[in-house]
Motif scaffolding. Structure first.
Motif, short mmCIF file in Angstrom:
data_model
loop_
_atom_site.label_atom_id
_atom_site.label_comp_id
_atom_site.label_asym_id
_atom_site.label_seq_id
_atom_site.Cartn_x
_atom_site.Cartn_y
_atom_site.Cartn_z
N PRO A 16 -2.80 6.19 7.42
CA PRO A 16 -3.98 6.68 5.61
C PRO A 16 -4.79 5.71 5.59
CG PRO A 16 -1.41 5.44 4.90
CD PRO A 16 -1.05 5.84 6.47
N ARG A 17 -5.70 5.66 4.94
CA ARG A 17 -6.76 4.47 4.24
C ARG A 17 -6.11 2.80 3.99
NH1 ARG A 17 -12.04 5.09 4.37
NH2 ARG A 17 -12.47 7.69 5.04
N PHE A 18 -5.99 1.46 4.26
CA PHE A 18 -5.60 0.99 3.79
C PHE A 18 -6.68 0.10 3.05
CE2 PHE A 18 -4.93 0.45 8.64
CZ PHE A 18 -5.31 -0.41 8.47
N GLU A 22 -3.42 -4.79 0.79
CA GLU A 22 -1.80 -3.96 0.94
C GLU A 22 -2.11 -4.60 2.59
OE1 GLU A 22 -2.20 0.63 -0.28
OE2 GLU A 22 -3.30 0.00 1.11
N THR A 69 7.94 6.91 7.61
CA THR A 69 6.55 6.01 7.81
C THR A 69 6.21 4.69 8.42
OG1 THR A 69 7.71 4.37 5.99
CG2 THR A 69 7.04 6.45 5.15
N LEU A 73 3.11 2.08 3.61
CA LEU A 73 2.25 1.85 2.31
C LEU A 73 2.27 3.73 1.56
CD1 LEU A 73 -0.84 2.35 5.12
CD2 LEU A 73 -0.54 0.18 3.12
N GLU A 74 2.82 3.30 0.15
CA GLU A 74 2.07 3.86 -0.57
C GLU A 74 1.94 5.85 -0.63
OE1 GLU A 74 3.81 6.12 -4.34
OE2 GLU A 74 4.15 3.80 -4.38
N ALA A 75 1.08 5.98 0.09
CA ALA A 75 0.14 7.14 0.83
C ALA A 75 0.65 7.37 1.94
CB ALA A 75 -1.25 6.36 1.55
N GLU A 76 2.33 6.78 2.44
CA GLU A 76 2.70 7.21 3.66
C GLU A 76 3.58 8.53 3.04
OE1 GLU A 76 2.75 4.79 7.35
OE2 GLU A 76 3.54 3.82 5.81
#
Length: 293
Positions: A16-18, A22, A69, A73-76
């Motif tokens: 995802p975008r990071f 991060e 993951t 990352l939180e978005a993963e």
């Protein structure tokens, strides 16, 4: 008969975008590794084929042994939850975290928070070890996921989980169940590199030697291996699978998963393993069949 499917290390992509913030951690090196190599090795189209095949086989239970993951990352984590949902309902699909799911200290608790329904006991209890009963099988989930320094991928179950595991194994034996222990890192002495090892493997093996189990399953090294550790009544099989997303351009063994067909009962268990994976013609098919018990 009860059938269990085991798959591991999907390393779901793309990233995802990071933010730059991060990446001010171990994640920076991990991102470089992803873009240089791993994004070519982990093929999401192949993973889709594996998922379809697992669902078509209709096992009674599914165990996913970590590294959903890449950089933690939180978005993963939500896409990883969706991946688990594709395999089946949470009551059927059990997961444990891997080292990539605890990549940095501040997200170590994310798997338990986002994937809670896939990492709980069948009585609703939370925490590790958890146990889920499916027909003849008791599936026991351990977490070896801990944050580590850059270039390290070690794991540790820890004294609290080991202390809880011993009476749990005794109770499940008394219930007459086929006990399957799942953990991300290798348990047997199999030559795993020092910086990738399970740090308390000796202590975990001591618990298994005293209390027993019928089968131990893990991932982590992305290799299909079969080893054993001592048990009170003979060797306990320890079996690993490759990454379930390893595509044709990967330098690692091709994507595969195992099915375990368990029948019989205490003192007379029968367990046959079936490997289904990516073949040279690009399809998913049976590639091996082996006796476990």
């Amino acid at each position: 008969m009860t059938v269990l499917a085991h798959l591991s290390d999907p390393h779901l992509g793309p990233l995802p975008r990071f933010t730059a913030l991060e990446m001010l951690s171990k994640r920076g090196l991990g991102a470089i590794n992803w873009y240089r190599r791993r994004r070519r090795w982990h093929d999401m189209a192949v993973l889709d084929q594996i998922v379809t095949d697992v669902v078509d086989e209709e096992p009674d239970a599914i165990a996913v042994t970590g590294d959903l993951t890449n950089l933690g990352l939180e978005a993963e984590f939500l896409p990883a939850a969706a991946f688990l949902g594709r395999l089946g309902p949470a009551s059927k699909v059990a997961a444990i975290p891997g080292n990539h799911d605890a990549y940095v200290r501040r997200i170590v608790g994310a798997p338990s928070r986002v994937w809670a329904s896939h990492m709980s006991c069948d009585d609703g209890g939370a925490g590790f070890p958890y146990v889920r009963r499916h027909g003849l099988i008791a599936l026991i989930g351990l977490s070896s996921a801990v944050a580590t320094a850059p270039l390290a991928a070690t794991g540790e179950v820890g004294p609290a989980q080991r202390a809880a595991l011993a009476p749990l194994l005794r109770r499940l034996k008394a219930e007459g169940l086929f006990r399957v222990v799942t953990v991300h890192h290798p348990v047997a002495e199999d030559g795993t590199p020092w910086l990738r090892r399970l740090r308390d493997a000796d202590a975990l093996r001591a618990v298994l030697a005293a209390e027993g189990a019928e089968l131990v399953l893990h991932g982590h090294n992305h290799e299909p291996t079969r080893h054993a550790v001592p048990g009170p009544n003979g060797p306990i099989p320890v079996i690993a699978v490759p990454s379930c997303s390893a595509g044709p351009t990967s330098h690692e063994p091709p994507a595969a998963y195992n099915l375990y067909e368990v029948s019989g009962g205490p003192g007379g268990w029968s367990c046959e393993g079936v490997t289904r994976g990516l073949t040279p013609d690009g399809t998913i098919a049976e590639t091996d069949r082996f006796r476990v018990a």
